[in-house]
Design a protein around this motif. Structure first.
Motif, short mmCIF file in Angstrom:
data_model
loop_
_atom_site.label_atom_id
_atom_site.label_comp_id
_atom_site.label_asym_id
_atom_site.label_seq_id
_atom_site.Cartn_x
_atom_site.Cartn_y
_atom_site.Cartn_z
N ALA A 229 16.25 62.57 1.09
CA ALA A 229 17.40 61.83 1.60
C ALA A 229 17.29 60.33 1.32
CB ALA A 229 17.54 62.05 3.11
N GLY A 230 16.16 59.89 0.75
CA GLY A 230 15.98 58.47 0.51
C GLY A 230 15.28 58.21 -0.80
N LEU B 132 15.20 55.00 3.74
CA LEU B 132 16.45 55.77 3.81
C LEU B 132 17.33 55.22 4.91
CD1 LEU B 132 15.82 59.32 5.37
CD2 LEU B 132 14.47 57.28 5.86
N GLU C 297 21.33 58.91 7.79
CA GLU C 297 21.06 60.09 6.95
C GLU C 297 19.86 60.86 7.48
OE1 GLU C 297 21.14 59.52 2.77
OE2 GLU C 297 23.22 58.83 2.80
N LEU D 39 17.15 52.54 -1.09
CA LEU D 39 17.40 53.68 -0.22
C LEU D 39 17.84 54.90 -1.01
CD1 LEU D 39 19.34 52.01 2.75
CD2 LEU D 39 16.89 52.38 2.50
N GLY D 40 17.74 54.87 -2.32
CA GLY D 40 18.10 56.02 -3.15
C GLY D 40 19.39 55.80 -3.91
#
Length: 390
Positions: free
Chosen positions: A67-68, A103, A107, A211-212
């Motif tokens: 998720a990150g 992240l 989320e 954070l991705g």
């Protein structure tokens, strides 16, 4: 009135993790959250390897990491771009066997809610108090609801109702600093993938973290600004962005560009508060978890990480001892020294970051340039390498 095994007050990261851990341990648990609906609250979150080790114990490390974005290096810069130090966190990640992940808090919350499934979290439930009855506890809510349980876990954060009822004399302490935080999507990496940046000026600290990537292919970036300031300060309406820019104009790229690209509504301002270590966390079938018990300043990035550790340790001890009250005291005895130590490390870590005197700032920058990375790594090792399940 309904009855549950463990009643958890607070649907933040610590409360949700506690519910997951307890249910995986074969114990009933229900979460009561005062918010009426889930909304994206907060900004970015750093999960160091110790938190990821706790998620691994819950079987969730892969989902959380997915998720990150992980980072392998922290780069410390002077405001004008001069590199002061580079710290490879890859070394510690390999030792612990888990990455360090950035992240969105919202989320991570969704990952945890999906793991819990429906019917476990009850929204619109503002706790007003509790009463110990026999071997259990009765909890009351603002809407007139009442529930009973074998134990009560106060995971309701900085302004905990449960802590206030247990220890009405305890007061939050102002950490002397205020922070602005923002999340923004950008078309390019801005900083190298796998890196986290910290940038220092006179009394000013600015951080940037990946954070991705979004499905559209853009990069999601988290930034924060922290400065010493009087408690309770306010920006002019619609003036968060301008307040941040007033402290970082002329700084190295991409600082100004990131702030200007962030929507005003996506910038949060928060004073930093903490708790002095509490002499105890509970009594009878009642205990505290996370910020309710050990809110700390943010300079080690361990606030959420310690709450996640709390949850896993609490479930382990409740599973091993059918005497609920004894298990809660064992949990507190195990976690209080660890969290007090982390709170002290956080305070010490921040002591040189916000210097304003020009000579002191020069000395700080020189120290960061000449100090061997192994010294900083050893301090981090105390935080992330600790075997909290031993």
């Amino acid at each position: 009135m309904s009855s549950r095994g463990a009643v958890i007050i607070g649907g933040g990261i610590g409360g949700l993790c506690a519910a997951i851990a307890l249910r995986q341990a074969g114990l009933e648990a229900a979460v009561y959250e005062r918010a009426e609906a889930w909304r994206p609250v907060g900004a970015g979150l750093s999960l160091w390897s110790n938190a990821m080790r706790a998620f691994d114990a819950l079987g969730l490390a892969g989902k959380v990491a997915g998720a990150g974005a992980s980072w392998r290096e922290t780069v410390m810069n002077r405001w004008d771009g001069k590199v002061l130090s580079r710290l490879s966190v890859d070394v510690l990640c390999r030792e612990v066997g888990q990455p360090t992940v950035g992240l969105l808090r919202s989320e991570l919350q969704q990952v945890l809610l999906r793991e819990l499934g429906p019917g476990v979290v009850h929204l619109g439930a503002a706790c007003t108090g509790f009463h110990v009855e026999g071997e259990g506890v009765r909890v009351t809510f603002a809407d007139g609801r009442e529930v009973t349980g074998d134990c009560l876990i106060g995971a309701d954060g900085l302004h905990s109702v449960v802590r206030q009822r247990l220890f009405p004399e305890v007061r939050l302490r102002y950490g002397g600093r205020t922070s602005w935080r923002g999340v923004v999507d950008v078309a390019s990496e801005v900083i190298p993938d796998g890196s986290q940046f910290e940038i220092y000026g006179r009394g000013v600290r600015f951080g940037i973290c990946h954070l991705g990537r979004n499905p559209e292919g853009t990069w999601r970036m988290y930034w924060f600004l922290m400065i010493p300031a009087p408690e309770g300060g306010q920006d002019a309406p619609g003036g968060h962005q301008e307040a941040v820019l007033s402290h970082v104009r002329g700084w190295m790229e991409p600082v100004e560009a990131l702030v200007r690209a962030t929507r005003e509504s996506d910038i949060l301002r928060t004073d930093i508060h903490h708790l002095a270590p509490l002499p105890r966390w509970g009594e009878g079938p009642v205990t505290l978890l996370g910020d309710s018990a050990h809110a700390m300043v943010t300079d080690m990035g361990q606030g959420a990480c310690q709450a996640i550790e709390d949850a896993v340790v609490l479930a382990k001890l409740l599973r091993e001892d059918t005497d609920r009250v004894r298990a809660l005291r064992s949990y507190e005895a195990k976690r209080r020294p660890r969290t007090a130590h982390m709170a002290e490390l956080s305070l010490r870590s921040g002591s040189i970051r916000y210097l304003r005197n020009p000579v002191a700032v020069w000395g700080r920058d020189l120290l960061m340039r000449v100090l061997p990375p192994s010294v900083a790594l050893q301090q981090l090792r105390l935080a992330v390498g600790h075997d909290f399940l031993a």
